[in-house]
Scaffold this active site. Structure first.
Site, PDB file in Angstrom:
ATOM      1  N   ASP A  28       0.852  -1.190   0.000  1.00  0.00           N
ATOM      2  CA  ASP A  28       0.000   0.000   0.000  1.00  0.00           C
ATOM      3  C   ASP A  28       0.885   1.235   0.000  1.00  0.00           C
ATOM      4  O   ASP A  28       1.973   1.228   0.596  1.00  0.00           O
ATOM      5  CB  ASP A  28      -0.904   0.014   1.228  1.00  0.00           C
ATOM      6  CG  ASP A  28      -2.017  -1.026   1.155  1.00  0.00           C
ATOM      7  OD1 ASP A  28      -2.363  -1.440   0.031  1.00  0.00           O
ATOM      8  OD2 ASP A  28      -2.536  -1.408   2.215  1.00  0.00           O
ATOM      9  N   ASP A  60      -7.170  -1.431  -4.600  1.00  0.00           N
ATOM     10  CA  ASP A  60      -8.268  -1.032  -3.724  1.00  0.00           C
ATOM     11  C   ASP A  60      -9.185  -0.026  -4.414  1.00  0.00           C
ATOM     12  O   ASP A  60     -10.417  -0.086  -4.277  1.00  0.00           O
ATOM     13  CB  ASP A  60      -7.717  -0.424  -2.433  1.00  0.00           C
ATOM     14  CG  ASP A  60      -6.914  -1.424  -1.612  1.00  0.00           C
ATOM     15  OD1 ASP A  60      -7.185  -2.638  -1.740  1.00  0.00           O
ATOM     16  OD2 ASP A  60      -6.021  -0.989  -0.863  1.00  0.00           O
TER      17      ASP A  60
END
Length: 208
Positions: free
Chosen positions: A130, A146
């Site tokens: 991330d 995402d």
């Protein structure tokens, strides 16, 4: 409740749109993660637009937006199930919009599943990369996969609310004040019109 004519496309077209959306989402996700791992150190924060947008490299063992970090293997199994379902279900789609929904979902899920399968610490338990941080909007760090997953869910809700089917047709609700063509006519509608009295003749009235 009536239905508008279906805006259908062929199975091949729908599958091509689905595959194109999936490949684009997956490719952009994996490319961005490669660049992050190659150029940033873990925990490093790089301001892009001040505090509005930042790059912050973290390894996430949980689900999207760093949720449930201790259940990596469960999300690996769920992701594999979602991908299998999409591949099996894709042949029913006849709508470009629905093809985009499932394509973005497939690309996003596959992007994070790749991390869980092939990144450290082990197969099936890998940590997802991330790096996108928007503190003003979300107190979490996320990635392109995402974004693709959330976008597919938003589009899913829009199509569902609008009543768009997998074949592209849309249910139309009749207007509240529109006359009901199927309602039987009332007794007054079938009654013959009463005869009108003859108009008075002005000449006869003068002679009288």
């Amino acid at each position: 409740m009536a239905a508008e004519p279906a805006a259908k496309v062929g199975t091949t077209t729908a599958l091509l749109v689905l595959a194109g959306a999936a490949i684009a989402a997956y490719g952009l996700d994996q490319l961005s993660k490669f660049l992050v791992v190659s150029n940033l150190t873990e925990g490093e924060i790089v301001p892009v637009l001040g505090s509005v947008l930042q790059w912050q490299f973290v390894r996430n063992p949980g689900a999207a937006f760093s949720l449930a970090s201790g259940m990596t293997w469960i999300f690996t199994i769920l992701a594999a199930g979602v991908i299998t379902f999409i591949i099996w279900f894709a042949r029913r789609i006849r709508s470009i919009a629905w093809a985009l929904v499932f394509g973005l979902l497939l690309g996003g899920v596959l992007g994070n599943l790749t991390d869980r399968l092939f990144r450290e610490p082990s197969f099936g338990l890998g940590h997802v990369i991330d790096f996108i941080s928007t503190p003003w909007m979300l107190p979490a760090i996320y990635n392109v996969a995402d974004i693709a997953i959330v976008s597919s869910m938003v589009l899913f809700m829009i199509l569902t609310i609008r009543g768009v089917g997998l074949d592209g047709s849309r249910e139309v609700r009749p207007a509240k004040n529109a006359p009901d063509a199927t309602a039987p006519a009332s007794a007054d509608d079938d009654a013959p019109e009463a005869p009108r009295p003859p108009a008075a003749d002005p000449l006869r009235a003068h002679e009288a």
